[in-house]
Design an enzyme around this catalytic site. Sequence first.
Site, PDB file in Angstrom:
ATOM      1  N   ALA A 192      -0.438   3.041  -2.876  1.00  0.00           N
ATOM      2  CA  ALA A 192      -0.014   3.532  -1.350  1.00  0.00           C
ATOM      3  C   ALA A 192       0.081   3.289   0.388  1.00  0.00           C
ATOM      4  O   ALA A 192       1.093   3.213   0.653  1.00  0.00           O
ATOM      5  CB  ALA A 192      -1.635   4.616  -0.615  1.00  0.00           C
ATOM      6  N   THR A 193      -0.061   1.796  -0.133  1.00  0.00           N
ATOM      7  CA  THR A 193       0.412   0.430   0.654  1.00  0.00           C
ATOM      8  C   THR A 193       2.078   0.724   0.868  1.00  0.00           C
ATOM      9  O   THR A 193       2.859   1.416   1.968  1.00  0.00           O
ATOM     10  CB  THR A 193       0.666  -0.586   0.309  1.00  0.00           C
ATOM     11  OG1 THR A 193      -1.142  -0.417   0.414  1.00  0.00           O
ATOM     12  CG2 THR A 193       0.702  -1.245   1.769  1.00  0.00           C
TER      13      THR A 193
ATOM     14  N   ASN B 298     -10.368   6.718   5.593  1.00  0.00           N
ATOM     15  CA  ASN B 298     -11.543   5.704   4.757  1.00  0.00           C
ATOM     16  C   ASN B 298     -12.082   4.965   5.414  1.00  0.00           C
ATOM     17  O   ASN B 298     -12.982   4.446   3.892  1.00  0.00           O
ATOM     18  CB  ASN B 298     -10.123   4.602   4.155  1.00  0.00           C
ATOM     19  CG  ASN B 298      -9.278   3.821   5.890  1.00  0.00           C
ATOM     20  OD1 ASN B 298      -8.774   4.153   6.134  1.00  0.00           O
ATOM     21  ND2 ASN B 298      -9.640   2.576   5.084  1.00  0.00           N
TER      22      ASN B 298
ATOM     23  N   GLN C 297      -7.385   8.630   0.495  1.00  0.00           N
ATOM     24  CA  GLN C 297      -8.665   9.131   0.111  1.00  0.00           C
ATOM     25  C   GLN C 297      -8.262  10.188   0.055  1.00  0.00           C
ATOM     26  O   GLN C 297      -9.754  10.768  -0.634  1.00  0.00           O
ATOM     27  CB  GLN C 297      -8.829   9.006   2.040  1.00  0.00           C
ATOM     28  CG  GLN C 297      -9.278   7.496   1.915  1.00  0.00           C
ATOM     29  CD  GLN C 297     -10.252   6.675   0.927  1.00  0.00           C
ATOM     30  OE1 GLN C 297     -10.769   6.816   0.480  1.00  0.00           O
ATOM     31  NE2 GLN C 297     -10.028   4.798   0.944  1.00  0.00           N
TER      32      GLN C 297
ATOM     33  N   HIS D 229      -5.688   4.745  -7.348  1.00  0.00           N
ATOM     34  CA  HIS D 229      -7.172   4.310  -7.847  1.00  0.00           C
ATOM     35  C   HIS D 229      -8.658   4.329  -7.268  1.00  0.00           C
ATOM     36  O   HIS D 229      -9.307   3.761  -7.225  1.00  0.00           O
ATOM     37  CB  HIS D 229      -6.789   2.825  -8.179  1.00  0.00           C
ATOM     38  CG  HIS D 229      -6.675   1.742  -6.454  1.00  0.00           C
ATOM     39  ND1 HIS D 229      -8.038   1.449  -6.099  1.00  0.00           N
ATOM     40  CD2 HIS D 229      -5.642   1.883  -5.842  1.00  0.00           C
ATOM     41  CE1 HIS D 229      -7.342   1.028  -4.865  1.00  0.00           C
ATOM     42  NE2 HIS D 229      -6.184   1.148  -4.019  1.00  0.00           N
TER      43      HIS D 229
ATOM     44  N   THR E 251      11.897  -0.744 -12.625  1.00  0.00           N
ATOM     45  CA  THR E 251      11.587   0.515 -13.945  1.00  0.00           C
ATOM     46  C   THR E 251       9.989   0.891 -14.293  1.00  0.00           C
ATOM     47  O   THR E 251       9.158   0.044 -13.594  1.00  0.00           O
ATOM     48  CB  THR E 251      11.198  -1.128 -15.401  1.00  0.00           C
ATOM     49  OG1 THR E 251      12.205  -1.759 -15.543  1.00  0.00           O
ATOM     50  CG2 THR E 251      11.222  -0.071 -16.221  1.00  0.00           C
TER      51      THR E 251
ATOM     52  N   CYS F 152      -9.914  -3.770   3.501  1.00  0.00           N
ATOM     53  CA  CYS F 152      -8.827  -4.124   4.137  1.00  0.00           C
ATOM     54  C   CYS F 152      -9.114  -5.439   5.569  1.00  0.00           C
ATOM     55  O   CYS F 152      -8.150  -6.013   5.197  1.00  0.00           O
ATOM     56  CB  CYS F 152      -7.778  -3.168   3.597  1.00  0.00           C
ATOM     57  SG  CYS F 152      -7.218  -2.575   2.546  1.00  0.00           S
TER      58      CYS F 152
HETATM   59  C1  LIG Z   1      -6.789   2.199   0.135  1.00  0.00           C
HETATM   60  C2  LIG Z   1      -5.785   3.229   1.352  1.00  0.00           C
HETATM   61  C3  LIG Z   1      -4.576   2.994   1.037  1.00  0.00           C
HETATM   62  C4  LIG Z   1      -3.927   1.765   0.343  1.00  0.00           C
HETATM   63  O1  LIG Z   1      -3.316   2.349  -0.707  1.00  0.00           O
HETATM   64  P1  LIG Z   1      -3.043   1.034  -2.174  1.00  0.00           P
HETATM   65  O2  LIG Z   1      -2.275   1.940  -3.206  1.00  0.00           O
HETATM   66  O3  LIG Z   1      -4.014  -0.017  -2.149  1.00  0.00           O
HETATM   67  O4  LIG Z   1      -1.503   0.480  -2.063  1.00  0.00           O
HETATM   68  C5  LIG Z   1      -3.406   3.036   2.606  1.00  0.00           C
HETATM   69  N1  LIG Z   1      -4.442   4.221   2.746  1.00  0.00           N
HETATM   70  C6  LIG Z   1      -5.456   4.496   3.340  1.00  0.00           C
HETATM   71  C7  LIG Z   1      -5.895   5.906   3.767  1.00  0.00           C
HETATM   72  C8  LIG Z   1      -6.445   4.229   1.993  1.00  0.00           C
HETATM   73  O5  LIG Z   1      -7.349   4.427   1.710  1.00  0.00           O
END
Ligand SMILES: *Cc1c(COP(=O)(O)O)cnc(C)c1O
Length: 392
Positions: A74-75, A154, A182, A204, A243, A329
């Site tokens: 998600a980042t 989150n 989330q 994840h 890839t 984070c």
């Molecule tokens: C965990 C999270 C992210 C980051 O996601 P990753 O897949 O670990 O990069 C971004 N936004 C929210 C709201 C999250 O909870």
Amino acid sequence: MSSRPIYLDCHATTPVDERVLAAMLPYFTENFGNPSSIGHVYGWKAEAAVKVAREILADAINATPEEIVFTSGATEANNLAIKGVAEAYFQKGQHIITVATEHSAVLDPCDYLKTLGFEITVLPVQKDGLIDLTQLEKAFRPETILVSVMAANNEIGVLQPLAEIGSRCRDAGILFHTDAAQAIGKIPFDVQGMKIDLMSLTAHKVYGPKGIGALYVRRRNPRVQLSPQQHGGGHERGMRSGTLYTPQIVGFGKAVEIALQEQATETQRISQLRQRLWENIQQIEGIYLNGHPTQRLPGNLNISIEGVDGSALLLGLQPIMAVSSGSACTSAKTSPSHVLTALGHSEQLAYASVRLGIGRFNTDEEIDQVAEHAIATIQSLRKQTSLVNIRS
Ligand SMILES: *Cc1c(COP(=O)(O)O)cnc(C)c1O
């Protein structure tokens, strides 16, 4: 194993479900082909598996498979959405709207764009963590190109009113991005009904593997232009080269498939666990629930505790439960949670807060054990504090 604390940090990450792992394993070994290899069966096998996962994800949010762009999480999806739109639309306008309680993976790309000359409006939230829709509309300008508001927070689990935001953005001709890291698999999604143009996902947090996510990019009504942030072989229709990571993609698809199948029953079971924990902990005074009481993720409980020191509290809880005092984070930093201060909390109360994330593998017994230990810890800390106060 049994000596480890009870895991209650499902907003930070979740374990890979055994069924997900089983689906992934053949794609590390037998079916190792590159999905872009169109000349042989190794490639075809991998490509077919990626196609299945892409369809599952698209179906989960009422999109089409061509609208799913795989990323590392998600980042990366947030970065691609925000910087990608900024670069593609800067001639139309250079104003972006977001919210004070967003994840750093949204706030930091916005801060970066500021250094390039973009203007960013960061909306405050109300006491319950929700944005004010009137305030959102007032922030719209002719040069606004993007609104980014997360689906589920989150830290405090609050669910923003996506459909209401989406329709306002659509009426104003502004693109709407939502970080749904989330929320995917936990609440129903419909990018058509909710008028979402871009949506960030990750595996994840929903019992899939780390290192895989996706960005939904709308192709019609309107077609979203996106400037790629990673150039190369032109994968993912040029929007994200590299890839494809077949085993992770297969796992992502499987994880979302399971989450959707079990969504109704799990929502009910996990909500009950949360309610049980909250009712138990409330036996003692001076405990506050952070965020909207009902408009939140089923497994989220975020509480502030009066009369205790934040770091002593975490130390006291640690042997029994794995929880977080804020976003994982930002927990490396010693600043109070930006989400809790946005709710209007004092720094001290923000520090004395705990985020509990209940998930698929938590049981009734665990929840009762956690409640019992949390109450004992808080009472003992308060006793110590009052003794210090008497002495001084
Ligand atoms: C965990 C999270 C992210 C980051 O996601 P990753 O897949 O670990 O990069 C971004 N936004 C929210 C709201 C999250 O909870």
